[in-house]
Design a protein around this motif. Structure first.
Motif, PDB file in Angstrom:
ATOM      1  N   ASP A  72       5.199  10.976  -0.332  1.00 29.79           N
ATOM      2  CA  ASP A  72       5.388  11.009   1.119  1.00 29.79           C
ATOM      3  C   ASP A  72       6.463  10.015   1.557  1.00 29.79           C
ATOM      4  O   ASP A  72       7.315  10.324   2.399  1.00 29.79           O
ATOM      5  N   PRO A 101      -1.806   5.393   3.222  1.00 33.04           N
ATOM      6  CA  PRO A 101      -1.689   4.198   2.373  1.00 33.04           C
ATOM      7  C   PRO A 101      -2.576   4.301   1.138  1.00 33.04           C
ATOM      8  O   PRO A 101      -3.718   4.787   1.216  1.00 33.04           O
ATOM      9  N   TYR A 102      -2.043   3.858   0.022  1.00 34.56           N
ATOM     10  CA  TYR A 102      -2.821   3.884  -1.209  1.00 34.56           C
ATOM     11  C   TYR A 102      -3.909   2.829  -1.153  1.00 34.56           C
ATOM     12  O   TYR A 102      -3.679   1.675  -0.792  1.00 34.56           O
ATOM     13  N   GLN A 113      -1.698   7.298  -6.134  1.00 32.23           N
ATOM     14  CA  GLN A 113      -0.446   6.591  -5.864  1.00 32.23           C
ATOM     15  C   GLN A 113       0.717   7.570  -5.718  1.00 32.23           C
ATOM     16  O   GLN A 113       1.589   7.393  -4.858  1.00 32.23           O
ATOM     17  N   THR A 146       0.934   9.141  -2.259  1.00 28.58           N
ATOM     18  CA  THR A 146       1.457   8.197  -1.266  1.00 28.58           C
ATOM     19  C   THR A 146       2.963   8.017  -1.418  1.00 28.58           C
ATOM     20  O   THR A 146       3.720   8.100  -0.448  1.00 28.58           O
ATOM     21  N   GLU A 184       0.812  -1.225   0.000  1.00 26.06           N
ATOM     22  CA  GLU A 184       0.000   0.000   0.000  1.00 26.06           C
ATOM     23  C   GLU A 184       0.840   1.267   0.000  1.00 26.06           C
ATOM     24  O   GLU A 184       0.315   2.370  -0.160  1.00 26.06           O
ATOM     25  N   HIS A 185       2.163   1.125   0.148  1.00 21.44           N
ATOM     26  CA  HIS A 185       3.069   2.270   0.048  1.00 21.44           C
ATOM     27  C   HIS A 185       3.845   2.261  -1.260  1.00 21.44           C
ATOM     28  O   HIS A 185       4.830   2.984  -1.405  1.00 21.44           O
ATOM     29  N   PRO A 199       3.008   8.310   5.181  1.00 21.76           N
ATOM     30  CA  PRO A 199       2.102   8.370   4.035  1.00 21.76           C
ATOM     31  C   PRO A 199       0.695   7.891   4.374  1.00 21.76           C
ATOM     32  O   PRO A 199       0.488   7.102   5.306  1.00 21.76           O
TER      33      PRO A 199
END
Length: 410
Positions: A302, A311-312, A296, A299, A264-265, A309
């Motif tokens: 960051d 999370p995407y 995206q 995220t 997710e990052h 961040p």
């Protein structure tokens, strides 16, 4: 915050995703001090979304260019193709033989057209419409020649309209029973087909390609469908989906599914390497729309600036067709599931159609054709999960009054 002066960030890919990431970083004081962008295409970054109106002659080439990424410590290198990633030494090898060190690496190599596995697909004058080079090839085709577009989705229809405006005889082949079958219901798709047909584009739905045949020079001259029909073709444009460019991830030994697998990052299993955009796969899903890619980017920016961040998480995105004179806006499921209510308004005389899918007093999907001004408001109501209440009866005629009533009641 202070700038990370010791980190060399390398971005492979000078498309819209890579460009957006770097421009986002340049607005931050805590960005990496040294950034190198490597682009395989010889041209500088440009807006691919505008390729269709450019092909149609509605825009000049300069209007596609994205702003130059000019800043201290930033180097953009078009025409620099990466052929290998050595994770152990943190180095890249370019096609020229040059080796380049990185501290952190972002792979943003996008996607390539998915070509049907049929005989003759490698013939001359058969190609896709994904790049400026593709557009230049299509603009060289002679007016009055026969162009066949394989795929009746967004890109296929945009390419077809551009070719029509270049003076070509255009046929669109769609394997499904309707155009844009992933976004439109039967009514909207039928209206769209009628509009394009009136403009002179031949639409052939339920058509499946069997093979392409060439002339003595190795160029396409015709194609044959599964039902046995043969169509003359001086050029064939394939717009039947995309495949993530994940080859570099595979060569580097990263986990690859359909795309390069990231969390997710946007991080791969190698903590120094990230993937972004169409080449990335998050939770088993890849993307091909701009809005999720911009999410995206926020995220990943960051992460690269050592911030915490968000999370995407892939969010729904609306679909808009970019063909002059045709206004279309759609989001959510195409077909209603059990228990959903369908609200419909149709005015054939003025070319206005809207269909809303309602579930548990909330909007789940919409198709708007003609007057699409309410699209963003309806999408916002759906995204926020807003209960409609008494405002529900107003929605089909216009979202403005319904939203005003909801806001007054809040």
């Amino acid at each position: 915050m202070t700038r990370d002066t010791d980190t060399h960030l390398v971005v492979i890919g000078n498309g819209m995703a890579g460009h957006r990431l770097v421009t986002t970083l340049l607005a931050r004081k805590d960005r990496p001090a040294r950034i190198t962008v490597l682009g395989e295409e010889a041209s500088h970054a440009y807006n691919r979304i505008l390729l269709s109106p450019w092909l149609a002659g509605e825009l000049g080439r300069d209007e596609l260019a994205l702003p130059a990424m000019v800043a201290e410590g930033v180097e953009c290198r078009p025409g620099a193709r990466v052929i290998n990633i050595d994770r152990s030494s943190h180095t890249l090898t370019l096609e020229s033989g040059e080796r380049l060190h990185y501290d952190r690496l972002v792979i943003a190599t996008g996607a390539r057209p998915t070509l049907p596995e049929v005989a003759g697909i490698q013939l001359g004058n058969v190609g896709a419409f994904r790049t400026m080079e593709d557009g230049e090839w299509l603009r060289q085709q002679a007016p009055g020649s026969n162009a066949v577009v394989i795929g009746g989705g967004l890109l296929g229809l945009e390419a077809a309209e551009g070719l029509r405006k270049l003076g070509m005889h255009v046929t669109v082949l769609q394997r499904s029973d309707r155009l844009m079958n992933r976004q439109l219901d039967a009514v909207a798709a039928g209206w769209l087909k009628q509009t394009l047909t009136r403009r002179g584009i031949t639409i052939d739905t339920g058509a499946e390609l069997a093979r392409l045949d060439g002339d003595s020079n190795g160029n396409v001259r015709s194609l044959t469908l599964r039902d046995g029909r043969t169509l003359a073709a001086d050029c064939v444009v394939v717009a039947a989906g995309i495949t993530p460019n994940a080859t570099l991830g595979q060569l580097a030994g990263l986990e690859v599914g359909r795309g390069i697998c990231v969390d997710e990052h946007l991080a791969t299993r190698d903590p120094a390497i990230f993937a972004l955009g169409e080449c990335a796969e998050v939770d088993g899903a890849t993307i091909g729309l701009v809005e999720p890619i911009w999410q995206q980017v926020e995220t990943l920016a960051d992460v690269l600036c050592h911030r915490t961040p968000v999370p995407y998480q892939a969010l729904p995105s609306p679909t808009r067709l970019k063909v002059a004179g045709i206004d279309l806006y759609a989001f959510g499921p195409v077909e209603p599931s059990e228990g959903m209510e369908t609200l419909t308004y149709a005015d054939p005389e003025h070319g206005d159609y809207r269909r809303l899918l309602i579930d548990n007093d909330r909007i789940k999907g919409a198709v708007l054709y003609g007057d699409t001004r309410d699209g963003p408001d309806l999408f916002r109501l759906a995204t926020n999960g807003t209960a409609l209440g008494e405002a529900r009866s107003l929605l089909i005629f216009g979202a403005h009054d319904a939203i005003q009533q909801l806001e007054e009641a809040a």
